[in-house]
Design a protein around this motif. Structure first.
Motif, PDB file in Angstrom:
ATOM      1  N   TRP A 170       7.241  -2.013   0.861  1.00 58.60           N
ATOM      2  CA  TRP A 170       6.413  -2.052  -0.346  1.00 58.60           C
ATOM      3  C   TRP A 170       7.111  -2.936  -1.358  1.00 58.60           C
ATOM      4  CZ3 TRP A 170       6.767   0.219  -5.520  1.00 58.60           C
ATOM      5  CH2 TRP A 170       8.048   0.703  -5.836  1.00 58.60           C
ATOM      6  N   HIS A 171       6.434  -3.215  -2.460  1.00 56.02           N
ATOM      7  CA  HIS A 171       7.077  -3.923  -3.569  1.00 56.02           C
ATOM      8  C   HIS A 171       6.464  -3.441  -4.874  1.00 56.02           C
ATOM      9  CE1 HIS A 171       9.053  -6.972  -5.951  1.00 56.02           C
ATOM     10  NE2 HIS A 171       9.711  -7.358  -4.873  1.00 56.02           N
ATOM     11  N   PRO A 172       7.301  -3.187  -5.892  1.00 58.17           N
ATOM     12  CA  PRO A 172       6.753  -2.863  -7.215  1.00 58.17           C
ATOM     13  C   PRO A 172       5.882  -4.008  -7.720  1.00 58.17           C
ATOM     14  CG  PRO A 172       9.126  -2.437  -7.136  1.00 58.17           C
ATOM     15  CD  PRO A 172       8.777  -3.194  -5.889  1.00 58.17           C
ATOM     16  N   SER A 173       4.858  -3.645  -8.499  1.00 60.03           N
ATOM     17  CA  SER A 173       3.912  -4.638  -8.972  1.00 60.03           C
ATOM     18  C   SER A 173       3.311  -4.167 -10.287  1.00 60.03           C
ATOM     19  CB  SER A 173       2.822  -4.854  -7.912  1.00 60.03           C
ATOM     20  OG  SER A 173       1.906  -5.846  -8.295  1.00 60.03           O
ATOM     21  N   THR A 174       2.280  -4.881 -10.753  1.00 59.95           N
ATOM     22  CA  THR A 174       1.522  -4.449 -11.916  1.00 59.95           C
ATOM     23  C   THR A 174       0.156  -3.898 -11.516  1.00 59.95           C
ATOM     24  OG1 THR A 174       0.806  -6.750 -12.235  1.00 59.95           O
ATOM     25  CG2 THR A 174       2.696  -6.006 -13.513  1.00 59.95           C
ATOM     26  N   PHE A 175      -0.208  -4.060 -10.250  1.00 61.41           N
ATOM     27  CA  PHE A 175      -1.434  -3.508  -9.695  1.00 61.41           C
ATOM     28  C   PHE A 175      -1.122  -2.887  -8.338  1.00 61.41           C
ATOM     29  CE2 PHE A 175      -2.941  -6.931 -12.487  1.00 61.41           C
ATOM     30  CZ  PHE A 175      -3.889  -6.258 -13.243  1.00 61.41           C
ATOM     31  N   LEU A 317      -4.431   9.040  -2.060  1.00 56.27           N
ATOM     32  CA  LEU A 317      -3.454   9.441  -3.067  1.00 56.27           C
ATOM     33  C   LEU A 317      -3.939   9.192  -4.488  1.00 56.27           C
ATOM     34  CD1 LEU A 317      -0.323   8.070  -1.215  1.00 56.27           C
ATOM     35  CD2 LEU A 317      -0.534  10.428  -2.032  1.00 56.27           C
ATOM     36  N   GLY A 318      -4.682   8.114  -4.690  1.00 60.83           N
ATOM     37  CA  GLY A 318      -5.074   7.732  -6.043  1.00 60.83           C
ATOM     38  C   GLY A 318      -3.968   6.972  -6.741  1.00 60.83           C
ATOM     39  N   GLY A 319      -4.156   6.625  -7.994  1.00 56.25           N
ATOM     40  CA  GLY A 319      -3.182   5.828  -8.746  1.00 56.25           C
ATOM     41  C   GLY A 319      -1.908   6.589  -9.045  1.00 56.25           C
ATOM     42  N   PRO A 320      -0.956   5.913  -9.707  1.00 60.31           N
ATOM     43  CA  PRO A 320       0.339   6.545  -9.983  1.00 60.31           C
ATOM     44  C   PRO A 320       0.272   7.738 -10.926  1.00 60.31           C
ATOM     45  CG  PRO A 320       0.513   4.145 -10.111  1.00 60.31           C
ATOM     46  CD  PRO A 320      -0.953   4.469 -10.018  1.00 60.31           C
ATOM     47  N   GLY A 321      -0.772   7.852 -11.748  1.00 58.55           N
ATOM     48  CA  GLY A 321      -0.871   8.988 -12.670  1.00 58.55           C
ATOM     49  C   GLY A 321      -0.132   8.768 -13.971  1.00 58.55           C
ATOM     50  N   PHE A 322      -0.290   7.591 -14.563  1.00 59.74           N
ATOM     51  CA  PHE A 322       0.373   7.272 -15.834  1.00 59.74           C
ATOM     52  C   PHE A 322      -0.195   8.138 -16.958  1.00 59.74           C
ATOM     53  CE2 PHE A 322       0.391   3.036 -13.561  1.00 59.74           C
ATOM     54  CZ  PHE A 322       1.730   3.106 -13.189  1.00 59.74           C
ATOM     55  N   PHE A 391       1.655  -2.964  -2.433  1.00 57.34           N
ATOM     56  CA  PHE A 391       2.159  -3.221  -3.772  1.00 57.34           C
ATOM     57  C   PHE A 391       1.674  -2.088  -4.662  1.00 57.34           C
ATOM     58  CE2 PHE A 391       2.272  -7.157  -1.567  1.00 57.34           C
ATOM     59  CZ  PHE A 391       3.356  -7.851  -2.080  1.00 57.34           C
ATOM     60  N   VAL A 392       2.553  -1.594  -5.518  1.00 62.03           N
ATOM     61  CA  VAL A 392       2.202  -0.422  -6.318  1.00 62.03           C
ATOM     62  C   VAL A 392       2.522  -0.683  -7.786  1.00 62.03           C
ATOM     63  CG1 VAL A 392       2.672   2.023  -6.730  1.00 62.03           C
ATOM     64  CG2 VAL A 392       2.558   1.160  -4.386  1.00 62.03           C
ATOM     65  N   ALA A 393       1.560  -0.370  -8.655  1.00 61.21           N
ATOM     66  CA  ALA A 393       1.735  -0.561 -10.090  1.00 61.21           C
ATOM     67  C   ALA A 393       2.909   0.267 -10.599  1.00 61.21           C
ATOM     68  CB  ALA A 393       0.454  -0.169 -10.812  1.00 61.21           C
ATOM     69  N   SER A 394       3.865  -0.428 -11.188  1.00 58.59           N
ATOM     70  CA  SER A 394       5.054   0.223 -11.736  1.00 58.59           C
ATOM     71  C   SER A 394       5.417  -0.353 -13.104  1.00 58.59           C
ATOM     72  CB  SER A 394       6.250   0.025 -10.790  1.00 58.59           C
ATOM     73  OG  SER A 394       5.931   0.414  -9.466  1.00 58.59           O
ATOM     74  N   TYR A 395       4.722  -1.407 -13.524  1.00 57.27           N
ATOM     75  CA  TYR A 395       5.042  -2.129 -14.760  1.00 57.27           C
ATOM     76  C   TYR A 395       3.767  -2.465 -15.520  1.00 57.27           C
ATOM     77  CZ  TYR A 395       9.285  -2.971 -12.019  1.00 57.27           C
ATOM     78  OH  TYR A 395      10.405  -2.822 -11.244  1.00 57.27           O
ATOM     79  N   ALA A 396       3.931  -2.782 -16.797  1.00 54.52           N
ATOM     80  CA  ALA A 396       2.815  -3.184 -17.651  1.00 54.52           C
ATOM     81  C   ALA A 396       2.143  -4.438 -17.100  1.00 54.52           C
ATOM     82  CB  ALA A 396       3.312  -3.436 -19.066  1.00 54.52           C
ATOM     83  N   VAL A 397       0.822  -4.464 -17.150  1.00 56.66           N
ATOM     84  CA  VAL A 397       0.075  -5.625 -16.691  1.00 56.66           C
ATOM     85  C   VAL A 397       0.489  -6.855 -17.507  1.00 56.66           C
ATOM     86  CG1 VAL A 397      -2.219  -6.642 -16.449  1.00 56.66           C
ATOM     87  CG2 VAL A 397      -1.872  -4.205 -15.977  1.00 56.66           C
TER      88      VAL A 397
END
Length: 473
Positions: A170-175, A317-322, A391-397
């Motif tokens: 995987w890789h951290p991403s914004t989306f 799973l759905g999104g990260p749950g911010f 790729f998984v959202a982990s940072y601000a767009v």
């Protein structure tokens, strides 16, 4: 609380805090490619505490590790990384540029999260295997030097993946999504020109300038740019200009060139052309040139059955749950970015600029987006093993990668939520493969069909050695 239940996800949930802490410790001590001694040690200690059988110094690389658990059945590789980048030191949680160490190293690509989430997924699979009683083995690969060092390509050349059935990353991403597998094959080479020193004023005719040769080579490569595929790239860096005295004809100069192309065959053709340009520059200046390969990576090979399985897990799973706190800090980060950077980030995915600075959306599997013009050594693995990554959202767009803004978010609760979602998705795919022989067969057939039509030549040549001192130069 889990929004859906899949047994292997429960093990991720049970251990996530421990691995958030691991990620933060790696963030606290960023290390450049092939120098990830602290990170590799921390990962090894975490694996040892969970009774994995560990191999250190894999393929002769001191910071490469492999750890295995389980028995029989298919072998599932979970790929982790932990190298950082130079000149990106930044305090965590600060929406203003504030280096911890001036000119220091920082985790500007999120590999502190990447490796820790992968290890968390491996542990979850290990515990799920033990509980289910199914045959199967999980391997965590601690892969050094993704940033320009091509660690995985050296591991592929050494046969480290020869008995692996499926590789997951995987890789951290914004989306969040499973993007089309597009990356550039690449080779990085160092060209050392040797000439003859002389007094530049009293005896210039006796000198043969290595710096002249470097400059002529660069001019030749620039002219080549018009006559290569539009998707190809060639970059260069001057490593040694031959000294600072202009009244000395420089007897030695060194330049690095990084050649990229959309396909391996295109890349090899360009590599040979760049070599000829170097030889021509040496001929014109009556110098000699030594050519040394530093690194190389193949382009990504997709695997539709595994990509569908990964996407299915993400949707379940759905999104990260911010939450509101995550959104507030992300908004502060966005305030440091030019508006066109944020708009461009949304536009790449065909989206209007949204009010929310963090994305909860799971993108459709075949969603179109701008082709990536980067390279990854996961590509080399994907030619020899059925491979999938999300790729998984982990940072601000809008956050640029390899920036202080990304480093600032590396220990945030939002980043932890992203890595937890990634661990669950990877563990879910592994469980699907182990419990569904048909999926494994389909994944292998897909790679075989591709390989039957495409010959593989590892971008790492037989004479190349891992550039263990590369980042120190």
């Amino acid at each position: 609380m889990l929004r859906n239940t899949k047994p292997v996800w429960e093990y991720v949930e049970a251990h996530k805090s421990k691995f958030h802490n691991l990620s933060d410790r790696i963030w606290d001590k960023p290390e450049l490619n092939y120098h990830e001694v602290f990170a590799a040690t921390e990962h090894s200690c975490a694996l040892a505490s969970e009774d994995f059988a560990i191999t250190q110094g894999l393929a002769g690389i001191p910071t490469a590790i492999m750890a295995e658990a389980g028995s029989g059945g298919p072998v599932i590789a979970i790929l982790g990384e932990y190298d950082a980048l130079p000149a990106l030191s930044q305090e965590a949680g600060k929406a203003e540029q504030r280096p911890v160490v001036a000119g220091g190293t920082g985790h500007g690509c999120g590999h502190n999260l990447l490796g820790s989430a992968s290890l968390l997924a491996a542990l979850a699979i290990k515990e799920w295997l033990a509980r289910s009683g199914l045959p199967g083995r999980v391997r965590y690969y601690g892969c050094p030097a993704e940033e320009s060092g091509s660690g995985k390509s050296f591991l592929v050349r050494a046969g480290a993946f020869d008995d692996v059935d499926v590789a997951i990353s995987w890789h951290p991403s914004t989306f969040t999504g499973v993007w089309p597998p597009v990356s550039l094959a690449c080779v990085e080479m160092e060209f050392t020109f040797h000439g003859r020193a002389a007094h530049a004023a009293t005896a210039p005719h006796l000198g043969r300038s290595a710096l002249d040769a470097v400059e002529l080579m660069n001019v030749g490569v620039n002219y080549m740019r018009e006559h290569m595929p539009s998707s190809a790239r060639v970059h260069y860096a001057l490593v040694d200009a031959g000294g600072i005295a202009p009244n000395v004809v420089q007897p030695r100069a060194v330049v690095r060139h990084l050649v990229r192309a959309l396909r391996l065959d295109e890349m090899w053709s360009l590599v040979e052309r760049v070599k000829k340009i170097a030889e021509g520059a040496a001929l014109m200046t009556e110098t000699t040139v030594e050519i040394k390969q530093l690194s190389g990576e193949a382009n990504l090979v997709g695997n539709a059955p595994l990509e569908k399985a990964m996407y299915t897990n993400l949707v379940q799973l759905g999104g990260p749950g911010f939450d509101g706190v995550d959104m507030k800090f992300a908004k502060q980060i966005q305030s440091t970015l030019p508006p066109d950077s944020i708009a461009s980030s949304y536009g790449k995915y065909g989206l209007p600029v949204a009010a929310e600075p963090l994305s909860e959306e799971i993108f459709p599997l075949q969603d179109s987006r701008a082709d990536s013009m980067g390279s990854t050594d996961v590509g080399s693995v994907s030619w020899v093993v059925p491979t999938v990554q999300c790729f998984v959202a982990s940072y601000a767009v809008g956050t640029p990668f390899h920036s202080w803004q990304l480093v600032a978010q590396g220990k945030s609760p939002a980043a932890h939520k992203g890595m937890t979602l990634a661990a669950k998705a990877m563990a879910g795919v592994a469980a699907d493969v182990i419990s569904n022989p048909a999926l494994l067969s389909e994944a292998k057939d897909a790679l075989k069909e591709f390989r039957d039509k495409n010959a593989f030549k590892n971008p790492i040549g037989p004479e190349a050695e891992p550039p263990l001192a590369m980042s120190a130069q």
